[in-house]
Design an enzyme around this catalytic site. Structure first.
Site, short mmCIF file in Angstrom:
data_model
loop_
_atom_site.label_atom_id
_atom_site.label_comp_id
_atom_site.label_asym_id
_atom_site.label_seq_id
_atom_site.Cartn_x
_atom_site.Cartn_y
_atom_site.Cartn_z
N ASN A 140 0.86 -1.18 0.00
CA ASN A 140 0.00 0.00 0.00
C ASN A 140 0.90 1.24 0.00
OD1 ASN A 140 0.45 1.09 2.74
ND2 ASN A 140 -0.57 -0.77 3.46
N ASP A 187 2.80 -8.67 9.31
CA ASP A 187 1.51 -7.97 9.40
C ASP A 187 0.46 -8.75 10.19
OD1 ASP A 187 2.40 -5.77 8.06
OD2 ASP A 187 1.55 -6.32 6.12
N ASN A 228 -7.60 -7.45 9.97
CA ASN A 228 -7.65 -7.96 8.60
C ASN A 228 -7.84 -9.46 8.53
OD1 ASN A 228 -4.88 -5.74 7.88
ND2 ASN A 228 -7.03 -5.25 7.99
N ARG A 258 0.50 -11.76 2.27
CA ARG A 258 -0.25 -11.98 3.51
C ARG A 258 -1.00 -13.31 3.54
NH1 ARG A 258 -2.97 -6.88 6.26
NH2 ARG A 258 -2.75 -8.39 7.95
N ARG A 310 -8.89 -3.75 -1.96
CA ARG A 310 -8.57 -5.03 -1.33
C ARG A 310 -9.72 -6.03 -1.42
NH1 ARG A 310 -4.17 -5.05 2.08
NH2 ARG A 310 -2.65 -3.50 1.41
N HIS A 313 -8.38 0.44 2.80
CA HIS A 313 -9.38 -0.32 3.56
C HIS A 313 -10.43 0.65 4.09
CE1 HIS A 313 -6.78 -4.08 4.74
NE2 HIS A 313 -7.59 -4.36 3.75
N ASP A 342 -11.66 0.78 7.02
CA ASP A 342 -11.38 1.26 8.37
C ASP A 342 -10.31 2.35 8.42
OD1 ASP A 342 -9.01 -0.15 8.05
OD2 ASP A 342 -9.33 -1.50 9.75
N ALA A 356 2.97 1.35 8.11
CA ALA A 356 2.40 0.26 7.32
C ALA A 356 0.95 0.54 6.94
CB ALA A 356 2.48 -1.05 8.10
N CYS A 389 -6.79 -1.23 13.33
CA CYS A 389 -6.12 -2.30 12.59
C CYS A 389 -5.52 -3.35 13.52
CB CYS A 389 -5.00 -1.73 11.71
SG CYS A 389 -5.57 -0.86 10.24
#
Length: 268
Positions: A19, A63, A69, A88, A135, A164, A166, A252, A258
């Site tokens: 990102n 992550d 997530n 991920r 995403r 995202h 959020d 990040a 998150c």
């Protein structure tokens, strides 16, 4: 009682770029990140009385600490994420094993539908707002509606810095939310105004400090430090604002929300 899932950032770092926030030349200070995470954990558990479950950290999965997530949980049904980026993907078996071992019903959306959990799916009361484009996919929203038996409001994201939901939308209580308007398409801005009578717009400067990536526990809001306009707005609206430092996680593209996944909350 509110219960959350968190994961210590023992192996956190900027090792890839998926990102616009991430830059391997601007590495996170892991020791500082751990101190910031521990301060958030203590605030939740000692001050606010939140019960926090811990997902074990795993070497090579930097992550994993962004537990929001991992998926979406409602009524003991956990819908695991399918990440858009292969970096991920290896998180998924660790997360699904954790939930399966605790007797949650675990499922995932059919391939090839991408869905990134609470990062792109947020409850506001009994309504579920879901983001798509960067995403998660729009098709995921229809599948979530069928699985959970509820209506999903689909919101199109337009700015890759707010990849995202959020990162640009923070439900506060039924009919009330904070948001960064410019992160949404015009149609989605209209939908938000139609569905959410009280919207608190966030300034560009504070949006870029991920002001909307706040964690709401009842009338308490855990907000990234350095967002005085939103902090004042929330205080005037009756919320108790707790400013937290998450500078290393901002590198990040993450903040307080998150770092947490809801396991239990009022009404769900």
């Amino acid at each position: 009682m509110t219960r959350l899932l968190m994961c210590r950032p023992d192996h956190y770092g900027i090792y890839y770029e998926i990102n616009p926030w991430m830059d391997r030349r601007r590495q996170a200070d892991r020791a500082v990140a751990i101190r910031q995470w521990e301060a958030l954990y203590r605030l939740l558990t000692e001050t606010l009385g939140v019960r926090v479950e811990l997902l074990p950290s795993v070497p090579g999965l930097p992550d994993l600490c962004f537990t929001a997530n991992a998926g979406l949980l409602m009524n003991s049904l956990f819908v695991s994420s399918r990440f858009r980026y292969h970096e991920r993907e290896a998180e998924v078996p660790h997360v699904t094993q954790w939930f399966a071992e605790r007797n949650y019903r675990v499922t995932c959306l059919p391939e090839p539908v991408f869905f990134e959990g609470e990062g792109d799916a947020l409850f506001c009361g009994n309504d579920l707002f879901s983001g798509y484009r960067f995403r998660s996919e729009l098709q995921a929203h229809h599948l979530l509606a069928e699985l959970f038996g509820l209506h999903v409001y689909s919101l199109e994201l337009t700015d890759p810095w707010f990849y995202h939901l959020d990162t640009c939308f923070c439900p506060l209580q039924p009919g009330r939310a904070a948001y960064y308007p410019e992160a949404f398409s015009p149609a989605s801005q209209r939908l938000l105004k139609e569905t959410t009578p009280e919207l608190f717009p966030v300034t560009e400067a504070e949006a870029k400090r991920l002001a909307c990536n706040a964690l709401v526990i009842g009338q308490s809001v855990l907000l990234n430090a350095g967002c005085p306009h939103l902090a004042r707005t929330l205080s005037e609206a009756g919320y108790q604002v707790h400013e937290v430092e998450t500078t290393e996680f901002l590198k990040a593209g993450g903040g307080p929300k998150c770092l947490t996944l809801f396991l239990e909350r009022d009404g769900l």
